[in-house]
Design a protein around this motif. Structure first.
Motif, PDB file in Angstrom:
ATOM      1  N   TYR A 176       0.874  -1.125  -0.138  1.00 55.13           N
ATOM      2  CA  TYR A 176      -0.200   0.131  -0.008  1.00 55.13           C
ATOM      3  C   TYR A 176       1.164   1.166   0.356  1.00 55.13           C
ATOM      4  O   TYR A 176       1.394   0.836   0.261  1.00 55.13           O
ATOM      5  N   ARG A 177       0.043   2.449  -0.726  1.00 57.61           N
ATOM      6  CA  ARG A 177       1.228   3.456  -0.624  1.00 57.61           C
ATOM      7  C   ARG A 177       0.432   4.504  -0.604  1.00 57.61           C
ATOM      8  O   ARG A 177      -0.907   4.785  -0.673  1.00 57.61           O
ATOM      9  N   ILE A 178       0.999   6.055   0.328  1.00 58.15           N
ATOM     10  CA  ILE A 178       0.830   6.971   0.346  1.00 58.15           C
ATOM     11  C   ILE A 178       1.566   8.409   0.178  1.00 58.15           C
ATOM     12  O   ILE A 178       2.948   7.725  -0.766  1.00 58.15           O
ATOM     13  N   GLY A 179       0.771   9.584  -0.270  1.00 58.34           N
ATOM     14  CA  GLY A 179       1.673  10.121  -0.357  1.00 58.34           C
ATOM     15  C   GLY A 179       3.042  10.574  -0.069  1.00 58.34           C
ATOM     16  O   GLY A 179       3.227  10.302   0.801  1.00 58.34           O
ATOM     17  N   PRO A 180       4.204  11.497  -0.634  1.00 57.81           N
ATOM     18  CA  PRO A 180       5.617  11.655  -0.355  1.00 57.81           C
ATOM     19  C   PRO A 180       5.543  12.592   0.098  1.00 57.81           C
ATOM     20  O   PRO A 180       6.770  12.231   1.417  1.00 57.81           O
ATOM     21  N   ASN A 181       4.824  13.363   1.124  1.00 56.40           N
ATOM     22  CA  ASN A 181       4.945  14.299   1.962  1.00 56.40           C
ATOM     23  C   ASN A 181       5.010  13.299   2.532  1.00 56.40           C
ATOM     24  O   ASN A 181       6.225  14.433   4.076  1.00 56.40           O
TER      25      ASN A 181
END
Length: 207
Positions: A13-18
């Motif tokens: 699962y991936r989330i935003g780079p911030n």
């Protein structure tokens, strides 16, 4: 209102780079490049010279947060995460949230503006919830935001809430777009053994 990401075996699962970028910037600002580079390098596949520009594996975010909390201690770790969240909100307003939508919320009565923002958060929860489940509920005093299987604190054990990154992001967005006196407090946390991470949004509204 809710949005849910169901866990599946072997799914990254991936989330935003911030979550990585803004925490790295915050560490540089308050603890120096050496500390920031060390924590980043020990936790992720990125460097200060090559920070992510696309969605990142949530496991790297979890590891980065864990290393920061262990290295900086609870209070300084929370302060860094909260500021990184506020920086993320500032970035979102500058680059992701349309100007007209921001203007609409700022000139709308707070209750309605909060409803607009919560709907937008629901629609874009896939960018920050990862494999967790995010739920929002508006009520007379403000709103309740919840994560089940929270991405940010997974693997952590603590005596007090630790999801300051989310609290900082939500509070900055709500203060800038809805009500300057808004307060976002995490009142339950999975790291403490609770079944969810719960944030209470409160602010005074005119009737």
């Amino acid at each position: 209102m809710n949005t849910r990401a169901e866990a599946a075996p072997h799914t990254a699962y991936r989330i935003g780079p911030n979550a990585i970028v803004q925490l790295a910037h915050t560490l540089c600002a308050h603890h120096g490049r050496a500390v920031a580079a060390g924590l980043l390098g020990e936790s992720t596949s990125y460097t200060l010279e090559a920070l992510p520009e696309a969605m990142v594996n949530e496991v790297e975010v979890q590891t980065f947060v864990q290393h920061c909390m262990a290295s900086l201690g609870h209070m300084q770790g929370l302060a860094a995460l909260h500021e990184a969240g506020a920086r993320t909100a500032t970035y979102l307003m500058a680059h992701r949230i349309p100007r007209m939508a921001q203007l609409a919320m700022r000139i709308t009565p707070p209750r309605l503006a909060l409803r607009m923002l919560l709907r937008a958060m629901q629609a874009h929860a896939w960018t920050f919830a990862g494999s967790g489940q995010f739920t929002v509920r508006q009520h007379r005093r403000g709103a309740t935001l919840e994560f089940r299987h929270c991405t940010m604190c997974r693997g952590l054990t603590a005596h007090a809430p630790v999801c300051a990154f989310y609290a900082g992001t939500f509070q900055q967005l709500i203060r800038q777009l809805v009500q300057p006196t808004a307060l976002v407090q995490e009142v339950r946390c999975c790291a403490m053994g609770h079944d969810c991470c719960r944030f209470e949004v409160t602010f005074a509204v005119s009737h």
